[in-house]
Design a protein around this motif. Structure first.
Motif, mmCIF file in Angstrom:
data_model
loop_
_atom_site.group_PDB
_atom_site.id
_atom_site.type_symbol
_atom_site.label_atom_id
_atom_site.label_comp_id
_atom_site.label_asym_id
_atom_site.label_seq_id
_atom_site.Cartn_x
_atom_site.Cartn_y
_atom_site.Cartn_z
ATOM 1 N N VAL A 15 10.058 -33.498 12.448
ATOM 2 C CA VAL A 15 9.174 -34.008 11.396
ATOM 3 C C VAL A 15 9.628 -33.421 10.062
ATOM 4 C CG1 VAL A 15 6.794 -34.048 10.558
ATOM 5 C CG2 VAL A 15 7.250 -34.139 13.015
ATOM 6 N N PRO A 16 9.955 -34.291 9.085
ATOM 7 C CA PRO A 16 10.332 -33.758 7.770
ATOM 8 C C PRO A 16 9.110 -33.208 7.047
ATOM 9 C CG PRO A 16 10.264 -36.148 7.695
ATOM 10 C CD PRO A 16 9.991 -35.744 9.126
ATOM 11 N N ILE A 17 9.271 -32.025 6.429
ATOM 12 C CA ILE A 17 8.157 -31.407 5.721
ATOM 13 C C ILE A 17 8.448 -31.273 4.232
ATOM 14 C CG2 ILE A 17 6.688 -29.372 5.544
ATOM 15 C CD1 ILE A 17 7.297 -28.804 8.450
ATOM 16 N N LEU A 18 9.633 -30.754 3.892
ATOM 17 C CA LEU A 18 9.970 -30.540 2.485
ATOM 18 C C LEU A 18 11.267 -31.252 2.128
ATOM 19 C CD1 LEU A 18 9.355 -26.676 2.144
ATOM 20 C CD2 LEU A 18 7.759 -28.537 1.603
ATOM 21 N N GLN A 19 11.314 -31.767 0.911
ATOM 22 C CA GLN A 19 12.518 -32.346 0.331
ATOM 23 C C GLN A 19 12.840 -31.508 -0.905
ATOM 24 O OE1 GLN A 19 12.084 -36.037 -1.823
ATOM 25 N NE2 GLN A 19 13.998 -36.804 -0.972
ATOM 26 N N ILE A 20 14.029 -30.928 -0.943
ATOM 27 C CA ILE A 20 14.410 -30.014 -2.016
ATOM 28 C C ILE A 20 15.582 -30.618 -2.781
ATOM 29 C CG2 ILE A 20 15.203 -27.682 -2.565
ATOM 30 C CD1 ILE A 20 14.138 -26.887 0.293
ATOM 31 N N LYS A 21 15.406 -30.801 -4.075
ATOM 32 C CA LYS A 21 16.477 -31.328 -4.929
ATOM 33 C C LYS A 21 17.171 -30.154 -5.605
ATOM 34 C CE LYS A 21 18.705 -34.394 -7.490
ATOM 35 N NZ LYS A 21 19.344 -35.605 -7.079
ATOM 36 N N MET A 22 18.480 -30.037 -5.358
ATOM 37 C CA MET A 22 19.304 -29.013 -5.967
ATOM 38 C C MET A 22 20.342 -29.727 -6.843
ATOM 39 S SD MET A 22 18.162 -26.187 -4.380
ATOM 40 C CE MET A 22 19.335 -24.884 -4.090
ATOM 41 N N LEU A 23 20.644 -29.170 -7.992
ATOM 42 C CA LEU A 23 21.585 -29.820 -8.897
ATOM 43 C C LEU A 23 23.028 -29.362 -8.684
ATOM 44 C CD1 LEU A 23 19.449 -29.936 -12.150
ATOM 45 C CD2 LEU A 23 19.852 -31.744 -10.465
ATOM 46 N N GLY A 24 23.249 -28.497 -7.730
ATOM 47 C CA GLY A 24 24.593 -28.010 -7.451
ATOM 48 C C GLY A 24 25.357 -28.923 -6.519
ATOM 49 N N SER A 25 26.633 -28.607 -6.365
ATOM 50 C CA SER A 25 27.490 -29.356 -5.445
ATOM 51 C C SER A 25 27.107 -29.040 -4.007
ATOM 52 C CB SER A 25 28.950 -28.968 -5.676
ATOM 53 O OG SER A 25 29.152 -27.617 -5.278
ATOM 54 N N MET A 26 27.624 -29.824 -3.089
ATOM 55 C CA MET A 26 27.363 -29.607 -1.665
ATOM 56 C C MET A 26 27.799 -28.189 -1.263
ATOM 57 S SD MET A 26 26.298 -31.152 1.223
ATOM 58 C CE MET A 26 26.536 -32.900 1.151
ATOM 59 N N ARG A 27 28.942 -27.755 -1.725
ATOM 60 C CA ARG A 27 29.450 -26.421 -1.378
ATOM 61 C C ARG A 27 28.521 -25.326 -1.904
ATOM 62 N NH1 ARG A 27 35.530 -25.151 -2.510
ATOM 63 N NH2 ARG A 27 35.634 -26.428 -0.658
ATOM 64 N N THR A 28 28.071 -25.466 -3.152
ATOM 65 C CA THR A 28 27.180 -24.471 -3.752
ATOM 66 C C THR A 28 25.845 -24.424 -3.026
ATOM 67 O OG1 THR A 28 28.197 -24.827 -5.904
ATOM 68 C CG2 THR A 28 26.037 -23.794 -5.901
ATOM 69 N N VAL A 29 25.288 -25.577 -2.742
ATOM 70 C CA VAL A 29 23.983 -25.651 -2.089
ATOM 71 C C VAL A 29 24.052 -25.134 -0.653
ATOM 72 C CG1 VAL A 29 22.175 -27.232 -1.321
ATOM 73 C CG2 VAL A 29 23.134 -27.457 -3.619
ATOM 74 N N CYS A 30 25.134 -25.414 0.052
ATOM 75 C CA CYS A 30 25.271 -24.895 1.415
ATOM 76 C C CYS A 30 25.269 -23.367 1.417
ATOM 77 C CB CYS A 30 26.530 -25.444 2.074
ATOM 78 S SG CYS A 30 26.343 -27.146 2.629
ATOM 79 N N ALA A 31 25.776 -22.762 0.365
ATOM 80 C CA ALA A 31 25.751 -21.307 0.266
ATOM 81 C C ALA A 31 24.327 -20.786 0.040
ATOM 82 C CB ALA A 31 26.669 -20.842 -0.864
ATOM 83 N N ASP A 32 23.420 -21.647 -0.454
ATOM 84 C CA ASP A 32 22.030 -21.265 -0.698
ATOM 85 C C ASP A 32 21.116 -21.491 0.509
ATOM 86 O OD1 ASP A 32 22.680 -20.562 -3.306
ATOM 87 O OD2 ASP A 32 22.154 -22.539 -4.112
ATOM 88 N N VAL A 33 21.592 -22.181 1.533
ATOM 89 C CA VAL A 33 20.770 -22.466 2.715
ATOM 90 C C VAL A 33 20.234 -21.184 3.360
ATOM 91 C CG1 VAL A 33 20.810 -23.427 5.067
ATOM 92 C CG2 VAL A 33 21.722 -24.751 3.153
ATOM 93 N N PRO A 34 21.010 -20.088 3.448
ATOM 94 C CA PRO A 34 20.436 -18.865 4.035
ATOM 95 C C PRO A 34 19.206 -18.350 3.292
ATOM 96 C CG PRO A 34 22.820 -18.708 3.995
ATOM 97 C CD PRO A 34 22.451 -19.948 3.215
ATOM 98 N N ILE A 35 19.090 -18.598 1.998
ATOM 99 C CA ILE A 35 17.901 -18.190 1.247
ATOM 100 C C ILE A 35 16.682 -18.951 1.772
ATOM 101 C CG2 ILE A 35 16.799 -18.131 -1.027
ATOM 102 C CD1 ILE A 35 19.687 -17.968 -2.200
#
Length: 137
Positions: free
Chosen positions: A91-111
């Motif tokens: 079930v989807p709960i949150l949708q998060i819009k990040m303005l960074g590239s895929m590589r940058t955002v993937c590095a933020d997933v652990p947060i």
């Protein structure tokens, strides 16, 4: 004649997904990520009162999906899955819009995952869930 005292079970207040979204926004901003906004899936941000409850009774597994954004940036989706044997029931709960590239955002997933783990770990404390989402994050 009095009866022995029974332990008091704390009453949990409902934890709304919008409360989680706001707290996660603060965490992502403090970590200097490219966070733009977070929406609760299926809930209008224009409504004054939140409606979607965060799933705390079932202790689901949380998943994060990363995809390219529609016009710019990258989207993260936070999903809850109640059973490891029923992956089709996410079930989807949150949708998060990040303005960074895929590589940058993937590095933020652990947060994001660390934040979700902190909620899960603290939900079983005697304080109500809203206390968990205070300025301690």
């Amino acid at each position: 004649m009095s009866s022995p005292l029974q332990p008091v079970t704390p009453v949990r207040k409902p934890l709304f997904a919008r409360t989680v979204a706001r707290a996660l926004t603060k965490v992502l901003e403090a970590a200097n990520t490219s966070i733009h906004w977070i929406n609760v899936v299926g809930e209008s941000s224009l409504d004054d009162n939140p409606t979607l409850l965060w799933p705390i009774e079932t202790d689901p597994m949380f998943n994060v999906m990363v995809q390219f954004g529609w016009s710019e940036g990258t989207l993260l989706y936070v999903y809850a899955q109640d059973s490891r044997y029923r992956p089709e029931k996410v079930v989807p709960i949150l949708q998060i819009k990040m303005l960074g590239s895929m590589r940058t955002v993937c590095a933020d997933v652990p947060i994001v995952m660390n934040f979700l783990d902190q909620i899960r770990d603290n939900l079983f404390e005697p304080e109500p869930p809203q206390e968990v989402l205070s300025e301690q994050f």
